[in-house]
Design a protein around this motif. Structure first.
Motif, PDB file in Angstrom:
ATOM      1  N   PHE A  76      35.613  40.620  44.854  1.00  0.00           N
ATOM      2  CA  PHE A  76      36.799  41.379  44.450  1.00  0.00           C
ATOM      3  C   PHE A  76      36.512  42.876  44.533  1.00  0.00           C
ATOM      4  O   PHE A  76      35.499  43.356  44.027  1.00  0.00           O
ATOM      5  CB  PHE A  76      37.206  41.011  43.027  1.00  0.00           C
ATOM      6  CG  PHE A  76      38.358  41.822  42.499  1.00  0.00           C
ATOM      7  CD1 PHE A  76      39.638  41.620  42.989  1.00  0.00           C
ATOM      8  CD2 PHE A  76      38.160  42.777  41.511  1.00  0.00           C
ATOM      9  CE1 PHE A  76      40.709  42.369  42.511  1.00  0.00           C
ATOM     10  CE2 PHE A  76      39.219  43.522  41.025  1.00  0.00           C
ATOM     11  CZ  PHE A  76      40.499  43.320  41.529  1.00  0.00           C
ATOM     12  N   HIS A  78      37.124  46.143  43.170  1.00  0.00           N
ATOM     13  CA  HIS A  78      37.664  46.783  41.980  1.00  0.00           C
ATOM     14  C   HIS A  78      38.335  48.100  42.367  1.00  0.00           C
ATOM     15  O   HIS A  78      37.746  48.914  43.075  1.00  0.00           O
ATOM     16  CB  HIS A  78      36.562  47.014  40.952  1.00  0.00           C
ATOM     17  CG  HIS A  78      36.035  45.738  40.372  1.00  0.00           C
ATOM     18  ND1 HIS A  78      36.560  45.158  39.241  1.00  0.00           N
ATOM     19  CD2 HIS A  78      35.055  44.895  40.805  1.00  0.00           C
ATOM     20  CE1 HIS A  78      35.920  44.038  38.974  1.00  0.00           C
ATOM     21  NE2 HIS A  78      34.999  43.842  39.915  1.00  0.00           N
ATOM     22  N   GLU A  81      40.327  53.776  39.456  1.00  0.00           N
ATOM     23  CA  GLU A  81      41.108  53.836  38.228  1.00  0.00           C
ATOM     24  C   GLU A  81      41.526  55.251  37.863  1.00  0.00           C
ATOM     25  O   GLU A  81      41.986  55.508  36.743  1.00  0.00           O
ATOM     26  CB  GLU A  81      40.320  53.185  37.093  1.00  0.00           C
ATOM     27  CG  GLU A  81      40.060  51.705  37.322  1.00  0.00           C
ATOM     28  CD  GLU A  81      39.304  51.050  36.180  1.00  0.00           C
ATOM     29  OE1 GLU A  81      39.547  51.437  35.007  1.00  0.00           O
ATOM     30  OE2 GLU A  81      38.463  50.169  36.441  1.00  0.00           O
ATOM     31  N   PHE A  92      45.044  47.102  41.534  1.00  0.00           N
ATOM     32  CA  PHE A  92      44.388  45.879  41.063  1.00  0.00           C
ATOM     33  C   PHE A  92      45.111  44.649  41.597  1.00  0.00           C
ATOM     34  O   PHE A  92      44.479  43.719  42.130  1.00  0.00           O
ATOM     35  CB  PHE A  92      44.362  45.847  39.533  1.00  0.00           C
ATOM     36  CG  PHE A  92      43.914  44.523  38.972  1.00  0.00           C
ATOM     37  CD1 PHE A  92      42.571  44.270  38.766  1.00  0.00           C
ATOM     38  CD2 PHE A  92      44.832  43.518  38.677  1.00  0.00           C
ATOM     39  CE1 PHE A  92      42.149  43.035  38.276  1.00  0.00           C
ATOM     40  CE2 PHE A  92      44.419  42.289  38.193  1.00  0.00           C
ATOM     41  CZ  PHE A  92      43.076  42.046  37.980  1.00  0.00           C
ATOM     42  N   ASN A  95      44.699  44.239  45.417  1.00  0.00           N
ATOM     43  CA  ASN A  95      43.339  43.833  45.780  1.00  0.00           C
ATOM     44  C   ASN A  95      43.080  42.374  45.424  1.00  0.00           C
ATOM     45  O   ASN A  95      42.376  41.649  46.150  1.00  0.00           O
ATOM     46  CB  ASN A  95      42.316  44.721  45.088  1.00  0.00           C
ATOM     47  CG  ASN A  95      42.288  46.132  45.647  1.00  0.00           C
ATOM     48  OD1 ASN A  95      43.064  46.471  46.540  1.00  0.00           O
ATOM     49  ND2 ASN A  95      41.406  46.969  45.123  1.00  0.00           N
ATOM     50  N   HIS A  96      43.638  41.928  44.308  1.00  0.00           N
ATOM     51  CA  HIS A  96      43.467  40.531  43.907  1.00  0.00           C
ATOM     52  C   HIS A  96      44.155  39.599  44.899  1.00  0.00           C
ATOM     53  O   HIS A  96      43.595  38.579  45.300  1.00  0.00           O
ATOM     54  CB  HIS A  96      44.021  40.321  42.500  1.00  0.00           C
ATOM     55  CG  HIS A  96      43.848  38.933  41.981  1.00  0.00           C
ATOM     56  ND1 HIS A  96      44.872  38.012  41.968  1.00  0.00           N
ATOM     57  CD2 HIS A  96      42.759  38.281  41.482  1.00  0.00           C
ATOM     58  CE1 HIS A  96      44.428  36.878  41.470  1.00  0.00           C
ATOM     59  NE2 HIS A  96      43.158  36.999  41.166  1.00  0.00           N
ATOM     60  N   PRO A 122      34.399  40.288  35.129  1.00  0.00           N
ATOM     61  CA  PRO A 122      34.662  41.691  35.465  1.00  0.00           C
ATOM     62  C   PRO A 122      36.071  41.933  36.005  1.00  0.00           C
ATOM     63  O   PRO A 122      36.610  43.034  35.845  1.00  0.00           O
ATOM     64  CB  PRO A 122      33.601  42.001  36.537  1.00  0.00           C
ATOM     65  CG  PRO A 122      32.514  41.025  36.289  1.00  0.00           C
ATOM     66  CD  PRO A 122      33.207  39.779  35.826  1.00  0.00           C
ATOM     67  N   ILE A 123      36.681  40.924  36.633  1.00  0.00           N
ATOM     68  CA  ILE A 123      38.039  41.090  37.161  1.00  0.00           C
ATOM     69  C   ILE A 123      39.021  41.269  36.009  1.00  0.00           C
ATOM     70  O   ILE A 123      39.836  42.203  35.985  1.00  0.00           O
ATOM     71  CB  ILE A 123      38.426  39.885  38.031  1.00  0.00           C
ATOM     72  CG1 ILE A 123      37.488  39.800  39.249  1.00  0.00           C
ATOM     73  CG2 ILE A 123      39.877  39.994  38.489  1.00  0.00           C
ATOM     74  CD1 ILE A 123      37.720  38.585  40.123  1.00  0.00           C
ATOM     75  N   GLU A 125      38.255  42.146  32.981  1.00  0.00           N
ATOM     76  CA  GLU A 125      37.881  43.366  32.260  1.00  0.00           C
ATOM     77  C   GLU A 125      38.511  44.601  32.900  1.00  0.00           C
ATOM     78  O   GLU A 125      38.996  45.511  32.204  1.00  0.00           O
ATOM     79  CB  GLU A 125      36.354  43.508  32.236  1.00  0.00           C
ATOM     80  CG  GLU A 125      35.839  44.712  31.483  1.00  0.00           C
ATOM     81  CD  GLU A 125      35.994  44.602  29.972  1.00  0.00           C
ATOM     82  OE1 GLU A 125      35.784  45.631  29.285  1.00  0.00           O
ATOM     83  OE2 GLU A 125      36.324  43.508  29.470  1.00  0.00           O
ATOM     84  N   THR A 126      38.532  44.638  34.222  1.00  0.00           N
ATOM     85  CA  THR A 126      39.137  45.771  34.924  1.00  0.00           C
ATOM     86  C   THR A 126      40.623  45.878  34.600  1.00  0.00           C
ATOM     87  O   THR A 126      41.133  46.954  34.290  1.00  0.00           O
ATOM     88  CB  THR A 126      38.940  45.627  36.440  1.00  0.00           C
ATOM     89  OG1 THR A 126      37.541  45.725  36.746  1.00  0.00           O
ATOM     90  CG2 THR A 126      39.694  46.707  37.204  1.00  0.00           C
TER      91      THR A 126
END
Length: 222
Positions: A76, A78, A81, A92, A95-96, A122-123, A125-126
């Protein structure tokens, strides 16, 4: 003792020559032909090895699948931001979706098992960190994150499933009046249906979702 032919020796892979990453590489190659084809035996065949050799690394097919899905999630990208948080959230989401479309075989098993390993955390969390900048937290943040993920999984699986079938053409036929004259509103969107599942349609729906998310921010600050 009978001699082993050189051909047989070449065709037999030494068990200690296998590696964890090598098995995953072969597993992805098999899965790319169709997830249902993924078995320990199929991966062993791809590696010119024996299934028993793979069991040293993966005790079950489920363990192999989890490792493959965790590997995919580790790719992924990230998003940056910086700038407005709502734009970071848009990056986000895009990208996902890109990750899913790059690995179509993984969409269905990830829906069934969204947390196959540590690379899943982490996905989320971002996304939660971005939402926190908009003062969207707790249940509200989980709802937004879930909504984006559900949109992407649903959209991607729908597009992938239809891309190799005649489903889209059947709808177009109806829209053009070739299958039935009984759907006038469908007929009016014959041209848009030719872009079924397109990037611009996705962007339009994502825009509408994000407008609602921005409006839900307590501070209304982007």
């Amino acid at each position: 003792m009978p001699a082993v032919s050189s051909a047989s020796a070449r065709s037999r892979r030494a068990r200690n020559s296998l590696t964890f990453e090598g098995i995953l590489n072969a597993g992805e190659q098999v899965a790319a032909t169709g997830f249902d084809a993924l078995t320990i035996r199929a991966v062993a065949t791809e590696l010119e090895s024996s299934p028993m050799s793979l069991y040293r690394y993966f005790g079950t097919k489920g363990e192999l699948v989890d490792a493959l899905l965790n590997r995919v999630l580790g790719r992924f990208a990230h998003p940056l931001e910086d700038g407005p948080w709502i734009e970071a959230l848009r990056r986000f989401a895009v990208n996902h979706r890109t990750l899913l479309l790059d690995h179509p075989w993984a969409i269905a098993p990830l829906i069934a098992n969204p947390y196959p390993g540590p690379n899943a955390l982490p996905i989320g969390e971002t996304a939660l960190r971005i939402l926190d900048r908009g003062n969207i937290r707790g249940d509200d943040a989980v709802a937004v994150f879930s909504g984006i993920v559900a949109l992407n999984y649903g959209w991607s699986s729908f597009v992938v499933a239809r891309s190799g079938s005649g489903g889209v053409q059947a709808v177009r036929d109806v829209a053009r009046g070739q299958a039935s004259p009984d759907y006038p509103f469908t007929g009016r969107v014959a041209e848009p249906l030719s872009r079924f599942g397109s990037d611009d349609h996705y962007a339009s729906i994502l825009d509408q979702l994000l407008v609602g998310v921005a409006a839900a921010s307590p501070t209304r600050q982007l």
